[in-house]
Write a protein that holds these residues in place. Structure first.
Motif, PDB file in Angstrom:
ATOM      1  N   LYS A  64       0.853  -1.209   0.000  1.00  0.00           N
ATOM      2  CA  LYS A  64       0.000   0.000   0.000  1.00  0.00           C
ATOM      3  C   LYS A  64       0.880   1.248   0.000  1.00  0.00           C
ATOM      4  CE  LYS A  64      -4.196  -1.654   2.136  1.00  0.00           C
ATOM      5  NZ  LYS A  64      -4.277  -2.476   3.329  1.00  0.00           N
ATOM      6  N   TYR A  65       2.100   1.122   0.500  1.00  0.00           N
ATOM      7  CA  TYR A  65       2.970   2.295   0.672  1.00  0.00           C
ATOM      8  C   TYR A  65       4.155   2.340  -0.281  1.00  0.00           C
ATOM      9  CZ  TYR A  65       0.312   3.269   4.813  1.00  0.00           C
ATOM     10  OH  TYR A  65      -0.716   3.579   5.655  1.00  0.00           O
ATOM     11  N   PHE A  66       4.657   1.166  -0.674  1.00  0.00           N
ATOM     12  CA  PHE A  66       5.864   1.118  -1.511  1.00  0.00           C
ATOM     13  C   PHE A  66       5.557   0.379  -2.808  1.00  0.00           C
ATOM     14  CE2 PHE A  66       7.607   1.877   2.647  1.00  0.00           C
ATOM     15  CZ  PHE A  66       8.797   2.562   2.433  1.00  0.00           C
ATOM     16  N   ASP A  67       6.021   0.936  -3.953  1.00  0.00           N
ATOM     17  CA  ASP A  67       5.897   0.138  -5.177  1.00  0.00           C
ATOM     18  C   ASP A  67       7.220  -0.562  -5.466  1.00  0.00           C
ATOM     19  OD1 ASP A  67       7.344   2.328  -6.086  1.00  0.00           O
ATOM     20  OD2 ASP A  67       6.609   2.046  -8.138  1.00  0.00           O
ATOM     21  N   ASN A  68       8.316  -0.058  -4.847  1.00  0.00           N
ATOM     22  CA  ASN A  68       9.622  -0.672  -5.081  1.00  0.00           C
ATOM     23  C   ASN A  68       9.913  -1.655  -3.943  1.00  0.00           C
ATOM     24  OD1 ASN A  68      12.086  -1.203  -6.170  1.00  0.00           O
ATOM     25  ND2 ASN A  68      12.782   0.916  -6.246  1.00  0.00           N
ATOM     26  N   ILE A  69       9.363  -2.863  -4.122  1.00  0.00           N
ATOM     27  CA  ILE A  69       9.506  -3.893  -3.079  1.00  0.00           C
ATOM     28  C   ILE A  69      10.152  -5.131  -3.686  1.00  0.00           C
ATOM     29  CG2 ILE A  69       8.232  -5.535  -1.617  1.00  0.00           C
ATOM     30  CD1 ILE A  69       6.229  -3.396  -1.041  1.00  0.00           C
ATOM     31  N   SER A  70      11.127  -5.648  -2.981  1.00  0.00           N
ATOM     32  CA  SER A  70      11.720  -6.912  -3.387  1.00  0.00           C
ATOM     33  C   SER A  70      11.377  -7.956  -2.329  1.00  0.00           C
ATOM     34  CB  SER A  70      13.239  -6.773  -3.487  1.00  0.00           C
ATOM     35  OG  SER A  70      13.801  -8.011  -3.856  1.00  0.00           O
ATOM     36  N   VAL A  71      11.129  -9.167  -2.788  1.00  0.00           N
ATOM     37  CA  VAL A  71      10.830 -10.259  -1.858  1.00  0.00           C
ATOM     38  C   VAL A  71      11.944 -11.300  -1.988  1.00  0.00           C
ATOM     39  CG1 VAL A  71       9.296 -12.247  -1.635  1.00  0.00           C
ATOM     40  CG2 VAL A  71       8.333  -9.960  -1.728  1.00  0.00           C
ATOM     41  N   ASP A  72      12.467 -11.774  -0.852  1.00  0.00           N
ATOM     42  CA  ASP A  72      13.455 -12.857  -0.866  1.00  0.00           C
ATOM     43  C   ASP A  72      12.738 -14.185  -0.675  1.00  0.00           C
ATOM     44  OD1 ASP A  72      15.473 -11.018  -0.991  1.00  0.00           O
ATOM     45  OD2 ASP A  72      16.380 -11.516   0.933  1.00  0.00           O
ATOM     46  N   LEU A  73      13.037 -15.134  -1.542  1.00  0.00           N
ATOM     47  CA  LEU A  73      12.476 -16.490  -1.425  1.00  0.00           C
ATOM     48  C   LEU A  73      13.611 -17.500  -1.522  1.00  0.00           C
ATOM     49  CD1 LEU A  73       9.408 -16.335  -3.882  1.00  0.00           C
ATOM     50  CD2 LEU A  73       9.323 -16.273  -1.382  1.00  0.00           C
ATOM     51  N   ILE A  74      13.530 -18.569  -0.750  1.00  0.00           N
ATOM     52  CA  ILE A  74      14.565 -19.612  -0.813  1.00  0.00           C
ATOM     53  C   ILE A  74      13.977 -20.876  -1.438  1.00  0.00           C
ATOM     54  CG2 ILE A  74      16.069 -21.129   0.558  1.00  0.00           C
ATOM     55  CD1 ILE A  74      16.537 -18.925   2.502  1.00  0.00           C
ATOM     56  N   TYR A  75      14.714 -21.443  -2.412  1.00  0.00           N
ATOM     57  CA  TYR A  75      14.266 -22.719  -2.999  1.00  0.00           C
ATOM     58  C   TYR A  75      15.227 -23.841  -2.598  1.00  0.00           C
ATOM     59  CZ  TYR A  75      17.666 -21.474  -6.655  1.00  0.00           C
ATOM     60  OH  TYR A  75      18.812 -21.102  -7.329  1.00  0.00           O
ATOM     61  N   GLY A  76      14.811 -25.075  -2.881  1.00  0.00           N
ATOM     62  CA  GLY A  76      15.663 -26.223  -2.540  1.00  0.00           C
ATOM     63  C   GLY A  76      15.619 -26.550  -1.056  1.00  0.00           C
ATOM     64  N   ILE A  77      14.583 -26.079  -0.349  1.00  0.00           N
ATOM     65  CA  ILE A  77      14.456 -26.399   1.084  1.00  0.00           C
ATOM     66  C   ILE A  77      14.042 -27.870   1.197  1.00  0.00           C
ATOM     67  CG2 ILE A  77      13.159 -25.875   3.211  1.00  0.00           C
ATOM     68  CD1 ILE A  77      12.569 -23.084   1.965  1.00  0.00           C
ATOM     69  N   PRO A  78      14.723 -28.675   2.042  1.00  0.00           N
ATOM     70  CA  PRO A  78      14.321 -30.081   2.176  1.00  0.00           C
ATOM     71  C   PRO A  78      12.829 -30.180   2.528  1.00  0.00           C
ATOM     72  CG  PRO A  78      16.378 -29.687   3.340  1.00  0.00           C
ATOM     73  CD  PRO A  78      15.883 -28.345   2.867  1.00  0.00           C
ATOM     74  N   GLY A  79      12.120 -30.979   1.757  1.00  0.00           N
ATOM     75  CA  GLY A  79      10.687 -31.163   2.043  1.00  0.00           C
ATOM     76  C   GLY A  79       9.779 -30.238   1.253  1.00  0.00           C
ATOM     77  N   THR A  80      10.332 -29.238   0.557  1.00  0.00           N
ATOM     78  CA  THR A  80       9.461 -28.366  -0.255  1.00  0.00           C
ATOM     79  C   THR A  80       9.265 -29.021  -1.617  1.00  0.00           C
ATOM     80  OG1 THR A  80      10.374 -26.377   0.761  1.00  0.00           O
ATOM     81  CG2 THR A  80       9.155 -26.049  -1.267  1.00  0.00           C
ATOM     82  N   SER A  81       8.004 -29.349  -1.919  1.00  0.00           N
ATOM     83  CA  SER A  81       7.733 -29.994  -3.209  1.00  0.00           C
ATOM     84  C   SER A  81       7.736 -28.927  -4.303  1.00  0.00           C
ATOM     85  CB  SER A  81       6.366 -30.679  -3.167  1.00  0.00           C
ATOM     86  OG  SER A  81       5.366 -29.678  -3.065  1.00  0.00           O
ATOM     87  N   THR A  82       7.821 -29.396  -5.520  1.00  0.00           N
ATOM     88  CA  THR A  82       7.789 -28.484  -6.664  1.00  0.00           C
ATOM     89  C   THR A  82       6.463 -27.716  -6.694  1.00  0.00           C
ATOM     90  OG1 THR A  82       9.307 -29.873  -7.841  1.00  0.00           O
ATOM     91  CG2 THR A  82       7.891 -28.523  -9.188  1.00  0.00           C
TER      92      THR A  82
END
Ligand SMILES: C[S@@+](CC[C@H](N)C(=O)[O-])C[C@H]1O[C@@H](n2cnc3c(N)ncnc32)[C@H](O)[C@@H]1O
Ligand code: SF4
Length: 396
Positions: free
Chosen positions: A166-184
């Motif tokens: 609501k306040y920022f349009d310049n937002i980056s999100v960090d996401l981690i992949y390859g976590i044990p147990g995270t399915s595709t």
């Protein structure tokens, strides 16, 4: 283009995978802020003729600082350096801090009860000049967040993005992949949820098992499954395909941005521009040498308070500079310019890179376009390994 990086070395709790420098005790917070301000002043000569275009608060967890504390640091930069008219000022923030600070703000302002966000932390951060948020979401699944020992839960991750956008349009999100147990399927859902909030930038890293972390110990004891590299590679390709289909540019190995939303700070860093790193463990670069501050809060404060820089410096040889250029070049859309290799490093380096890249060109992992060496889609997951194969060795 040049930047100032400021390291905030505190975290609420230690994520199991993380080996960045931070303390979970906030006892020295005030002293440390004082030392950061002093270091900013002590190092102004290094940027005497340089305009600061980006300021980046990284961590650790910069969102543990209030807007008032961050303002003191930003003011010190403005007081001691020439800052451009429209600097990019980024704050790395954790969802739990933003949500809790936001709720406190709303509670403190009952007179504006019709608008719960009116006293929001987002407003306060904006008011002091922060114009870009990099939010460490990592995953929207409770089990992943628990496995990684994140301080936030899945609801907070979503509520935080709901409010932040609501306040920022310049937002980056960090996401981690390859976590044990995270399915595709779960990984696809993570990307879809982030995109659903309309963010314009995503940084995504493969979970790396760093030595001496809790994660490494849990895996060694069989409490957590080992990272499955093939699954991580598959998830990396899903990430690229999905984000490219949503008009993101894959401009660096772990970074995706819509046009106009690339991180100016990190782009400058990847293009070899100078930067000053303030705070314990922060790195600096002036084009010819690298420096790094001591990785200990007490030692850092003690040195700065006696007007000493706790900075170790390494002068880069021509070979080091070539190796760094190849490493960062192959990670980015800007690639490695063969002409630059020739003009900056000489014909021996040019012949070396042309000769050693042949094997990878044949395997369709690298290609040359308009005199620039680039990684193919197939080569992307392997780019760090390929780069190190193109390195030259320092001969004393
Ligand atoms: C060091 S954190 C600082 C910002 C903030 N404290 C946070 O947690 O988001 C920056 C990014 O590095 C990522 N990171 C740190 N260690 C990592 C690892 N071993 N594997 C993958 N990503 C990692 C974090 O998850 C985070 O997104
Ligand atoms: S990932 Fe971020 S919050 Fe977690 S320990 Fe590392 S710096 Fe702190």
């Amino acid at each position: 283009m040049s930047g100032i990086y400021i390291h905030i070395p505190f975290c609420k709790q230690a994520c199991h995978y993380c080996d960045f420098h931070f303390s979970t005790s906030l006892k020295k917070k005030e002293e440390l802020i004082g030392a950061l301000i002093l270091e900013i002043e002590l190092r102004k000569k290094e940027f005497e003729n340089i305009t600061v275009e980006t300021i980046y608060f990284g961590g650790g967890t910069p969102s543990l600082l209030s807007a008032k504390e961050l303002k003191q640091i930003i003011d010190a930069v403005y007081k001691n350096y020439k800052v451009s008219n429209n600097p990019e000022i980024t704050l790395e923030a954790n969802p739990d801090d933003l949500i809790q600070a936001n709720e406190k703000g709303a509670l403190r302002a009952p007179e504006t009860s019709g608008d719960r966000q009116s006293n929001s932390v987002f407003k306060s951060y904006k008011a002091i000049g922060i114009n870009r948020l990099s939010i460490g979401i990592q995953s929207f699944f409770e089990k992943d967040l628990k496995l990684m020992n994140r301080a936030h839960n899945a609801n907070e991750a979503k509520a935080c993005l709901e409010a932040a956008t609501k306040y920022f349009d310049n937002i980056s999100v960090d996401l981690i992949y390859g976590i044990p147990g995270t399915s595709t399927k779960e990984w696809e859902e993570n990307i879809a949820i982030a995109l659903g909030f309309g963010v314009n930038h995503i940084s995504s890293y493969a979970l790396t098992v760093e030595p001496k972390t809790a994660l490494a110990a849990f895996i060694a004891k069989g409490i957590i499954d080992a990272v499955d590299d093939d699954l991580a590679e598959q998830q990396f390709h899903i990430l690229i395909d999905t984000l490219v289909a949503h008009n993101f540019v894959h401009y660096e190995l772990s970074n995706f941005g819509k046009e106009g939303y690339f991180s100016r700070n990190n782009s400058a860093y990847w293009q070899g521009k100078p930067y000053i790193g303030i705070g314990p463990s922060a790195h600096s670069f002036d084009g010819k040498q690298r420096g790094w501050n001591v990785r200990n809060n007490s030692k850092y404060i003690k040195a700065i308070e006696t007007n000493e820089l706790p900075l170790e410096i390494e002068k880069l040889t021509k070979t080091d500079q070539y190796n760094e250029y190849v490493m960062t070049g192959l990670r980015t859309v800007w690639g490695v310019s063969i002409e630059k290799v020739r003009t900056e490093f000489g014909a021996t380096f040019e012949n070396y890179i042309l000769e050693h890249s042949q094997k990878y060109i044949k395997e369709q992992l690298l290609y040359i376009e308009d005199g620039t060496l680039l990684v193919t889609k197939k080569g992307k997951f392997l780019s760090d390994g390929i780069a190190s194969d193109l390195f030259k060795i320092n001969i004393a």
